[in-house]
Design an enzyme around this catalytic site. Structure first.
Site, short mmCIF file in Angstrom:
data_model
loop_
_atom_site.label_atom_id
_atom_site.label_comp_id
_atom_site.label_asym_id
_atom_site.label_seq_id
_atom_site.Cartn_x
_atom_site.Cartn_y
_atom_site.Cartn_z
N ASP A 174 0.86 -1.18 0.00
CA ASP A 174 0.00 0.00 0.00
C ASP A 174 0.90 1.23 0.00
OD1 ASP A 174 -2.21 1.64 0.04
OD2 ASP A 174 -2.66 1.33 2.17
N LEU A 175 1.83 1.25 -0.96
CA LEU A 175 2.94 2.20 -0.91
C LEU A 175 2.60 3.51 -1.60
CD1 LEU A 175 5.73 2.33 0.33
CD2 LEU A 175 6.69 1.54 -1.83
#
Length: 268
Positions: A174-175
């Protein structure tokens, strides 16, 4: 012993409900306390992402099925030097690998979370097969869009759109830029949705909402771990997953952005 008891915290002091709170532990350490259904997956992800040479992640002080207590990281500013170091460290994290595409962190649940919605981690040998079924179509079906045919077309062509085969990388998952915390000693990773996946997905997420010095991050990354030819053209393909997640969570214009990314992926 529960997570709060392990660090000497009284749950009554923290109040009801889910959420995030900054506290000082009885031993004087600054900490972040989270409560909610995603904390077990997050704790497993943080431990898995703590690899030698990788980006630093907050230490897990204690965790159980309800509570997560981690080190609080002081905020700082983004610099060009910190961005380049982050790029090199992110390459080291990806290189640590994973058993399969979709593999959860050791001890992490198969039914995990990304933001406030579920994310299923199911190990699959083929990235196109896994990405189609468990990332693109899984969220396109839930997004409530009037027409999902373009996503079916992308998934049908994924073997040719995916680029050269690569081994599973160890992903933050979830960068987006909000989960890169610039501190006084560089960039830290927080709030992971960790799993085994394609490294271009993490990089595409960094570009989705803007990251300071992104060009330097990517250049430093590529010096350590060169990217396959055509990776820039595949950015929309890898952004389909987070855009569809945002469509599920927030609706609005994210659905049209997801459809535009799907059409762009087909043109690549």
């Amino acid at each position: 012993m529960g997570a709060l008891a392990a660090v000497g915290l009284d749950p009554g002091v923290l109040g009801p409900g889910s959420g995030v709170r900054r506290v000082t532990l009885p031993d004087g350490r600054a900490a972040v306390v989270k409560r909610g259904p995603s904390v077990a997956a997050e704790a497993a992800g943080l431990r898995w992402l703590a690899v030698p040479g990788g980006p630093p992640v907050p230490e897990v002080y204690a965790a159980d099925a309800e509570w997560l207590v981690t080190r609080e990281i002081p905020a700082g500013g983004a610099s060009a030097a910190a961005a380049e170091e982050f790029g090199r460290r992110l390459a080291a994290l990806h290189d640590a690998g994973a058993p399969a595409f979709g593999a959860p962190p050791p001890g992490g649940p198969a039914d995990a979370w990304i933001g406030d919605t579920g994310m299923r981690n199911v190990p699959v040998e083929s990235w196109p097969e896994w990405y189609a079924e468990h990332r693109v179509l899984a969220y396109a079906r839930r997004a409530g869009l009037p027409d999902t045919a373009v996503f079916d077309e992308v998934c049908g062509r994924l073997p040719e759109l995916a680029g050269p085969p690569e081994p599973p990388s160890r992903l933050h998952g979830d960068l987006w830029s909000g989960n890169v915390l610039w501190s006084t000693d560089g960039a830290w990773l927080i709030d992971p949705a960790a799993h085994g996946g394609h490294r271009e997905t993490d990089l595409a997420m960094l570009a989705l909402f803007g990251l300071p010095h992104l060009g330097r991050v990517l250049a430093a990354y590529a010096e350590v771990a060169p990217l396959a030819e055509g990776w820039r053209a595949r950015v929309p393909l890898h952004q389909l997953f987070p855009l569809l997640v945002h469509t599920v969570l927030f609706g609005g214009g994210y659905g049209s952005r997801a459809m535009a990314a799907a059409h762009a992926a087909l043109r690549a």
